[in-house]
Design a protein around this motif. Structure first.
Motif, PDB file in Angstrom:
ATOM      1  N   MET A  69       0.928  -1.152   0.020  1.00  0.00           N
ATOM      2  CA  MET A  69       0.022  -0.245  -0.067  1.00  0.00           C
ATOM      3  C   MET A  69       0.963   1.229  -0.168  1.00  0.00           C
ATOM      4  O   MET A  69       2.021   1.432   0.544  1.00  0.00           O
ATOM      5  CB  MET A  69      -0.906   0.113   1.079  1.00  0.00           C
ATOM      6  CG  MET A  69      -1.973  -1.252   1.475  1.00  0.00           C
ATOM      7  SD  MET A  69      -2.914  -1.478   0.004  1.00  0.00           S
ATOM      8  CE  MET A  69      -4.072  -0.211   0.079  1.00  0.00           C
ATOM      9  N   VAL A  70       0.426   2.350  -0.651  1.00  0.00           N
ATOM     10  CA  VAL A  70       1.122   3.372  -0.682  1.00  0.00           C
ATOM     11  C   VAL A  70       0.208   4.600  -0.356  1.00  0.00           C
ATOM     12  O   VAL A  70      -0.838   4.624  -0.996  1.00  0.00           O
ATOM     13  CB  VAL A  70       1.702   3.731  -2.214  1.00  0.00           C
ATOM     14  CG1 VAL A  70       2.197   5.103  -2.367  1.00  0.00           C
ATOM     15  CG2 VAL A  70       2.764   2.811  -2.618  1.00  0.00           C
ATOM     16  N   GLY A  71       0.320   5.285   0.417  1.00  0.00           N
ATOM     17  CA  GLY A  71      -0.298   6.775   1.114  1.00  0.00           C
ATOM     18  C   GLY A  71      -0.268   7.661  -0.343  1.00  0.00           C
ATOM     19  O   GLY A  71       0.796   7.909  -0.735  1.00  0.00           O
ATOM     20  N   LEU A  72      -1.373   8.236  -0.541  1.00  0.00           N
ATOM     21  CA  LEU A  72      -1.326   9.347  -1.438  1.00  0.00           C
ATOM     22  C   LEU A  72      -2.214  10.489  -0.876  1.00  0.00           C
ATOM     23  O   LEU A  72      -3.196  10.345  -0.435  1.00  0.00           O
ATOM     24  CB  LEU A  72      -2.066   9.209  -2.658  1.00  0.00           C
ATOM     25  CG  LEU A  72      -2.149  10.248  -4.035  1.00  0.00           C
ATOM     26  CD1 LEU A  72      -0.643  10.378  -4.503  1.00  0.00           C
ATOM     27  CD2 LEU A  72      -3.210   9.641  -4.984  1.00  0.00           C
ATOM     28  N   PHE A 100      -3.182   2.072  -3.918  1.00  0.00           N
ATOM     29  CA  PHE A 100      -3.266   3.428  -3.015  1.00  0.00           C
ATOM     30  C   PHE A 100      -4.212   3.500  -1.877  1.00  0.00           C
ATOM     31  O   PHE A 100      -5.296   2.803  -2.050  1.00  0.00           O
ATOM     32  CB  PHE A 100      -4.028   4.695  -3.737  1.00  0.00           C
ATOM     33  CG  PHE A 100      -2.577   5.254  -4.792  1.00  0.00           C
ATOM     34  CD1 PHE A 100      -1.640   5.585  -4.426  1.00  0.00           C
ATOM     35  CD2 PHE A 100      -3.095   5.786  -6.152  1.00  0.00           C
ATOM     36  CE1 PHE A 100      -0.631   6.092  -5.090  1.00  0.00           C
ATOM     37  CE2 PHE A 100      -2.260   6.500  -7.044  1.00  0.00           C
ATOM     38  CZ  PHE A 100      -0.945   6.588  -6.474  1.00  0.00           C
ATOM     39  N   ILE A 101      -3.899   4.155  -0.698  1.00  0.00           N
ATOM     40  CA  ILE A 101      -4.979   4.622   0.326  1.00  0.00           C
ATOM     41  C   ILE A 101      -4.692   6.226   0.171  1.00  0.00           C
ATOM     42  O   ILE A 101      -3.569   6.673  -0.028  1.00  0.00           O
ATOM     43  CB  ILE A 101      -4.680   4.072   1.521  1.00  0.00           C
ATOM     44  CG1 ILE A 101      -3.185   4.393   2.041  1.00  0.00           C
ATOM     45  CG2 ILE A 101      -4.952   2.555   1.868  1.00  0.00           C
ATOM     46  CD1 ILE A 101      -2.943   3.989   3.379  1.00  0.00           C
ATOM     47  N   TRP A 119      -2.028   5.722   9.335  1.00  0.00           N
ATOM     48  CA  TRP A 119      -1.390   4.860   8.253  1.00  0.00           C
ATOM     49  C   TRP A 119      -0.369   3.975   8.430  1.00  0.00           C
ATOM     50  O   TRP A 119       0.338   3.292   7.533  1.00  0.00           O
ATOM     51  CB  TRP A 119      -1.048   5.816   7.076  1.00  0.00           C
ATOM     52  CG  TRP A 119      -2.266   6.247   6.229  1.00  0.00           C
ATOM     53  CD1 TRP A 119      -3.705   6.026   6.332  1.00  0.00           C
ATOM     54  CD2 TRP A 119      -2.066   7.336   4.983  1.00  0.00           C
ATOM     55  NE1 TRP A 119      -4.236   6.859   5.712  1.00  0.00           N
ATOM     56  CE2 TRP A 119      -3.734   7.648   4.778  1.00  0.00           C
ATOM     57  CE3 TRP A 119      -1.259   7.893   4.375  1.00  0.00           C
ATOM     58  CZ2 TRP A 119      -3.881   8.471   3.910  1.00  0.00           C
ATOM     59  CZ3 TRP A 119      -1.465   8.905   3.399  1.00  0.00           C
ATOM     60  CH2 TRP A 119      -2.777   9.036   3.239  1.00  0.00           C
ATOM     61  N   SER A 120       0.442   4.414   9.680  1.00  0.00           N
ATOM     62  CA  SER A 120       1.449   3.650  10.296  1.00  0.00           C
ATOM     63  C   SER A 120       1.156   2.068  10.056  1.00  0.00           C
ATOM     64  O   SER A 120       0.377   1.534  10.577  1.00  0.00           O
ATOM     65  CB  SER A 120       2.099   4.057  11.466  1.00  0.00           C
ATOM     66  OG  SER A 120       2.312   5.531  11.637  1.00  0.00           O
ATOM     67  N   MET A 146       7.615   5.984   7.873  1.00  0.00           N
ATOM     68  CA  MET A 146       7.288   5.901   6.406  1.00  0.00           C
ATOM     69  C   MET A 146       8.477   6.885   5.624  1.00  0.00           C
ATOM     70  O   MET A 146       9.199   7.656   6.213  1.00  0.00           O
ATOM     71  CB  MET A 146       5.887   6.452   6.101  1.00  0.00           C
ATOM     72  CG  MET A 146       4.728   5.650   6.539  1.00  0.00           C
ATOM     73  SD  MET A 146       4.125   6.735   8.148  1.00  0.00           S
ATOM     74  CE  MET A 146       2.475   6.965   7.580  1.00  0.00           C
ATOM     75  N   ARG A 147       8.539   6.402   4.656  1.00  0.00           N
ATOM     76  CA  ARG A 147       9.209   7.229   3.643  1.00  0.00           C
ATOM     77  C   ARG A 147       8.436   8.364   2.644  1.00  0.00           C
ATOM     78  O   ARG A 147       7.146   7.829   2.217  1.00  0.00           O
ATOM     79  CB  ARG A 147      10.202   6.452   2.730  1.00  0.00           C
ATOM     80  CG  ARG A 147      10.980   7.366   1.805  1.00  0.00           C
ATOM     81  CD  ARG A 147      11.871   6.585   0.882  1.00  0.00           C
ATOM     82  NE  ARG A 147      11.391   5.671   0.058  1.00  0.00           N
ATOM     83  CZ  ARG A 147      11.327   4.213   0.046  1.00  0.00           C
ATOM     84  NH1 ARG A 147      11.666   3.744   1.036  1.00  0.00           N
ATOM     85  NH2 ARG A 147      10.515   3.627  -0.865  1.00  0.00           N
TER      86      ARG A 147
END
Length: 325
Positions: A69-72, A100-101, A119-120, A146-147
């Motif tokens: 999952m990638v946060g956007l 995406f989330i 989101w961690s 996160m990065r």
């Protein structure tokens, strides 16, 4: 799966105790690992369904230090360019097995930090398509596991950043207008600083000696504003105009059509953003194109192939000449 109002509290231990097996057996069943007793697996599945067990993906990701999952993070509404970047990035990431989330950025640093903390463990990487300049990223993001990647919204040396050099593409377009003999060139729009700098940078001492440049300010960036600006553009006897958005140019197209003004014979037109609709305008609209696919590819590479040191990559915009110039 049967619903259970207490499903959030159901753990592997609950399923194991109810089914009369070990936690390891439940884990193997959930992963569909081979070698187990089919009857036991079936019993565990039924118990898990009845209890409403939902695997804790965030906890799993924290344990294995991985996530697909990638946060956007975007702004409410979003402009056309950012929507196109998001779509291109989504396609690139899905091809790499990432999804995406999404969240909307808040002006409040506390609200933004709270969202990121939630989101961690679920997202290892977070991509920002916007960032309020009044917020300090080092303060908001410190300590979060996160990065972070900033895309055309902030030049932050401590983080991966992907930027656009808009000036290069605008300068290229205006220089072409000068080269093809246009002598009264207008810039039309709400005076966006980068677009103004790109426009002005095309006029060297030699260009200024043989051309006249002037500005026409609009209240917005839409087609109505472009249409309404038509009277002043023609009053100034412009033979070329650079619109700060393609939509402004589309509005002027209607103004010109209604009055028999020929594009590009009477006036050349250049837009900005390279809206796909410009290909089907009559005449096809010349525009400054943003490197959206290249940017999406770079962001995807930063996520899939992370490096220890932050990367900063700048892509130049380019001028696409079509029938209007």
């Amino acid at each position: 799966m049967a619903s259970n109002s207490n499903s959030a509290a159901v753990t592997l231990r609950h399923v194991a105790e109810e089914a009369g097996v070990s936690i390891r057996t439940v884990t193997r069943m959930l992963k569909n690992e081979p070698g187990g007793n089919p009857e036991t697996y079936e019993r565990v599945r039924k118990v898990a369904n009845r209890l409403g067990y939902v695997p804790n993906i965030a906890a799993r990701n924290l344990k294995i230090r991985s996530s697909n999952m990638v946060g956007l993070v975007t702004a409410a509404g979003g402009n056309e360019m950012r929507i196109r970047i998001r779509i291109a990035l989504q396609k690139q990431l899905e091809g790499a097995g990432k999804y995406f989330i999404s969240g909307m950025i808040e002006r409040s640093g506390e609200q933004l930090e709270r969202m990121l903390r939630e989101w961690s463990g679920l997202a290892r990487d977070v991509v920002f398509l916007t960032w309020p300049h009044e917020l300090n990223p080092d303060k908001i993001l410190a300590g979060l596991p996160m990065r972070f990647i900033f895309v055309d919204c902030l030049d932050a040396p401590a983080y991966d950043t992907v930027l656009i050099d808009r000036i290069a593409g605008i300068r290229e377009g205006i220089k072409l207008l000068i080269k093809t003999g246009r002598r009264r060139i207008a810039r039309c729009g709400p005076d966006m600083p980068t677009r103004r700098r790109g426009f002005n940078s095309a006029f060297g001492e030699k260009s200024l000696a043989m051309t006249e440049k002037f500005e026409i300010t609009t209240a917005g960036i839409g087609m109505k504003e472009g249409y309404d600006a038509g009277t002043e553009i023609m009053k100034k006897a412009a033979d070329a105009v650079f619109f700060e958005t393609d939509n402004l140019a589309f509005g002027f197209y209607k103004y010109a059509h209604e009055r028999g003004i020929r594009i590009p014979d009477d006036i050349a037109v250049v837009g900005f953003n390279d809206n796909p609709a410009g290909l089907y305008a009559c005449p096809a609209l010349s525009s400054v194109a943003l490197p959206i696919e290249a940017m999406a590819g770079e962001v995807c590479d930063m996520i899939v192939k992370p490096q220890k040191k932050p990367r900063k990559v700048t892509f130049p915009a380019s001028f696409v000449r079509r029938e209007s110039a």
